[in-house]
Design an enzyme around this catalytic site. Structure first.
Site, PDB file in Angstrom:
ATOM      1  CB  VAL A  73      -1.011   0.050   1.178  1.00  0.00           C
ATOM      2  CG1 VAL A  73      -2.008  -1.094   1.100  1.00  0.00           C
ATOM      3  CG2 VAL A  73      -0.306   0.084   2.522  1.00  0.00           C
ATOM      4  CB  SER A 154      -4.376   3.077  17.067  1.00  0.00           C
ATOM      5  OG  SER A 154      -3.858   2.641  18.310  1.00  0.00           O
ATOM      6  CE1 TYR A 167       0.418   1.707  14.678  1.00  0.00           C
ATOM      7  CE2 TYR A 167      -0.319   2.516  16.808  1.00  0.00           C
ATOM      8  CZ  TYR A 167      -0.475   1.661  15.736  1.00  0.00           C
ATOM      9  OH  TYR A 167      -1.517   0.761  15.708  1.00  0.00           O
ATOM     10  CB  ALA A 168       1.128   8.665  18.503  1.00  0.00           C
ATOM     11  CB  ALA A 169       2.293  11.511  14.106  1.00  0.00           C
ATOM     12  CE  LYS A 171      -2.614   3.041  13.301  1.00  0.00           C
ATOM     13  NZ  LYS A 171      -3.275   2.332  12.191  1.00  0.00           N
ATOM     14  CB  ILE A 200      -6.504  -6.158  18.926  1.00  0.00           C
ATOM     15  CG1 ILE A 200      -7.367  -4.878  19.062  1.00  0.00           C
ATOM     16  CG2 ILE A 200      -7.304  -7.303  18.302  1.00  0.00           C
ATOM     17  CD1 ILE A 200      -8.647  -5.001  19.834  1.00  0.00           C
TER      18      ILE A 200
HETATM   19  P1  NAD Z   1      -1.195  -7.432  11.851  1.00  0.00           P
HETATM   20  O1  NAD Z   1       0.272  -7.247  11.890  1.00  0.00           O
HETATM   21  O2  NAD Z   1      -1.768  -8.759  12.187  1.00  0.00           O
HETATM   22  O3  NAD Z   1      -1.780  -6.983  10.452  1.00  0.00           O
HETATM   23  C1  NAD Z   1      -1.309  -5.858   9.751  1.00  0.00           C
HETATM   24  C2  NAD Z   1      -1.240  -6.226   8.289  1.00  0.00           C
HETATM   25  O4  NAD Z   1      -0.842  -5.052   7.542  1.00  0.00           O
HETATM   26  C3  NAD Z   1      -0.204  -7.337   8.018  1.00  0.00           C
HETATM   27  O5  NAD Z   1      -0.778  -8.425   7.334  1.00  0.00           O
HETATM   28  C4  NAD Z   1       0.841  -6.622   7.170  1.00  0.00           C
HETATM   29  O6  NAD Z   1       1.450  -7.463   6.193  1.00  0.00           O
HETATM   30  C5  NAD Z   1      -0.003  -5.513   6.521  1.00  0.00           C
HETATM   31  N1  NAD Z   1       0.874  -4.494   5.990  1.00  0.00           N
HETATM   32  C6  NAD Z   1       1.912  -3.859   6.594  1.00  0.00           C
HETATM   33  N2  NAD Z   1       2.539  -3.053   5.730  1.00  0.00           N
HETATM   34  C7  NAD Z   1       1.886  -3.177   4.544  1.00  0.00           C
HETATM   35  C8  NAD Z   1       2.085  -2.618   3.255  1.00  0.00           C
HETATM   36  N3  NAD Z   1       3.093  -1.768   2.997  1.00  0.00           N
HETATM   37  N4  NAD Z   1       1.234  -2.968   2.274  1.00  0.00           N
HETATM   38  C9  NAD Z   1       0.220  -3.833   2.504  1.00  0.00           C
HETATM   39  N5  NAD Z   1      -0.005  -4.410   3.698  1.00  0.00           N
HETATM   40  C10 NAD Z   1       0.835  -4.079   4.694  1.00  0.00           C
HETATM   41  O7  NAD Z   1      -1.750  -6.322  12.862  1.00  0.00           O
HETATM   42  P2  NAD Z   1      -3.229  -5.856  13.234  1.00  0.00           P
HETATM   43  O8  NAD Z   1      -3.190  -5.624  14.677  1.00  0.00           O
HETATM   44  O9  NAD Z   1      -4.275  -6.729  12.655  1.00  0.00           O
HETATM   45  O10 NAD Z   1      -3.247  -4.425  12.522  1.00  0.00           O
HETATM   46  C11 NAD Z   1      -4.320  -3.956  11.720  1.00  0.00           C
HETATM   47  C12 NAD Z   1      -4.512  -2.474  11.958  1.00  0.00           C
HETATM   48  O11 NAD Z   1      -4.938  -2.270  13.314  1.00  0.00           O
HETATM   49  C13 NAD Z   1      -3.236  -1.639  11.801  1.00  0.00           C
HETATM   50  O12 NAD Z   1      -3.549  -0.437  11.137  1.00  0.00           O
HETATM   51  C14 NAD Z   1      -2.820  -1.372  13.244  1.00  0.00           C
HETATM   52  O13 NAD Z   1      -2.069  -0.187  13.347  1.00  0.00           O
HETATM   53  C15 NAD Z   1      -4.168  -1.249  13.902  1.00  0.00           C
HETATM   54  N6  NAD Z   1      -4.170  -1.433  15.361  1.00  0.00           N
HETATM   55  C16 NAD Z   1      -3.719  -2.570  15.952  1.00  0.00           C
HETATM   56  C17 NAD Z   1      -3.817  -2.703  17.328  1.00  0.00           C
HETATM   57  C18 NAD Z   1      -3.403  -3.960  18.059  1.00  0.00           C
HETATM   58  O14 NAD Z   1      -3.340  -3.967  19.305  1.00  0.00           O
HETATM   59  N7  NAD Z   1      -3.137  -5.049  17.388  1.00  0.00           N
HETATM   60  C19 NAD Z   1      -4.349  -1.660  18.100  1.00  0.00           C
HETATM   61  C20 NAD Z   1      -4.783  -0.511  17.469  1.00  0.00           C
HETATM   62  C21 NAD Z   1      -4.709  -0.400  16.095  1.00  0.00           C
END
Ligand code: NAD
Length: 263
Positions: A73, A154, A167-169, A171, A200
């Site tokens: 992406v 987030s 990351y915070a910026a 989000k 999560i």
């Molecule tokens: P995850 O690591 O399981 O999934 C994230 C996915 O994004 C991965 O499959 C990864 O390959 C993909 N990704 C990363 N860079 C990419 C790129 N350049 N192109 C395409 N895909 C790419 O983690 P998750 O927790 O399921 O994360 C999903 C979303 O939730 C993210 O935006 C993360 O910031 C957000 N989030 C996660 C948490 C948590 O506690 N897990 C909390 C708040 C927000």
């Protein structure tokens, strides 16, 4: 049976692009949307990972239920291709879920090279890609009877952790982007909302040992546990239902009450 209500809670036949769909919340979202009758485009890095999720969905719902779209992406040309293959495959696009994300250390104590690379990569993936994909998908979303955009932010946009500046910026930026797009696209009937997941259990938090997770959850989360990816996926689905037609520009915590806890 004749329906007495007018707003539908069905997304049968709707077409959804879900980024980051090979893992965690993205995978849970892709599977849930498919279970609800949508056709999903599984977009992520790594052909094997993407195929695995698309195959799970096809095994459950048939060969037309999922499209594999290996996509980085952070690359605008790959985003352009993602939209093109989606429309070629399905002839329509109703939903964009901007979920792909990275969480890497970023701190003013870092040396310049590490600081610059962590900053720019986080911005590219977590924020710029969201804006670009919306722009590229817009012409098709405008034709949908229920155009929906969900951006995954987030709780780090609301409360902060040291060492996660970029990351915070991003989000917090996702919330700002969501609000601006909601104002701009509302008149065209497209809704734009964000979700703020709390802690999560996904690959992103897999590096934290179980004891530390349990301690954190006990101290910080009223529900006293980490959330499941599927619990976030269900909120995403809710926002994408035709019946959610007047929910626009919000950012909804899915965090077990973490962000509203005082003591
Ligand atoms: P995850 O690591 O399981 O999934 C994230 C996915 O994004 C991965 O499959 C990864 O390959 C993909 N990704 C990363 N860079 C990419 C790129 N350049 N192109 C395409 N895909 C790419 O983690 P998750 O927790 O399921 O994360 C999903 C979303 O939730 C993210 O935006 C993360 O910031 C957000 N989030 C996660 C948490 C948590 O506690 N897990 C909390 C708040 C927000």
């Amino acid at each position: 049976m004749e329906r007495l209500s007018t707003l539908s809670r069905s997304i049968v036949g709707h077409v959804a692009i879900i980024t980051g769909a090979a893992s965690g919340m993205g995978r849970a979202t892709a599977r849930l949307f498919a279970d609800e009758g949508a056709r999903v485009v599984v977009a992520d890095l790594g052909v094997g990972r993407v195929e695995a999720v698309a195959d799970e969905i096809r095994a459950a719902h048939g060969p037309d239920a999922a499209l594999t779209a290996v996509t980085d992406v952070s690359d605008p040309l790959q985003l352009e291709r993602l939209v093109a293959v989606t429309v070629e495959w399905a002839g329509r696009l109703d939903v964009v879920v901007n979920n792909a994300g990275v969480s890497v250390l970023n701190s003013p104590f870092m040396d310049e090279a590490d600081f610059e690379s962590s900053w720019s990569h986080t911005l590219d993936v977590n924020l710029t890609a969201h804006a670009r994909l919306v722009r590229l998908a817009l012409a098709h979303l405008l034709e949908s009877p229920a155009g929906r955009i969900v951006n995954i932010a987030s709780t780090e946009a609301l409360v902060s952790t040291a060492g996660l500046g970029a990351y915070a910026a991003t989000k917090a930026g996702v919330i700002g982007l969501t609000q601006s797009l909601a104002v701009e696209l509302g008149r065209h009937g497209i809704t734009v909302n964000a979700i703020c997941p709390g802690p999560i259990d996904t690959a992103m938090t897999a590096g934290i040992d179980d004891e530390s997770k349990a301690t954190y959850a006990r101290r910080r989360v009223p529900l006293r546990r980490y959330g499941l990816p599927e619990e976030v996926a269900h909120m995403t689905l809710n926002l994408c239902l035709p019946s959610s037609s007047f929910v626009n520009g919000t950012h909804i915590p899915v965090d077990g009450g973490m962000s509203i806890r005082h003591t």
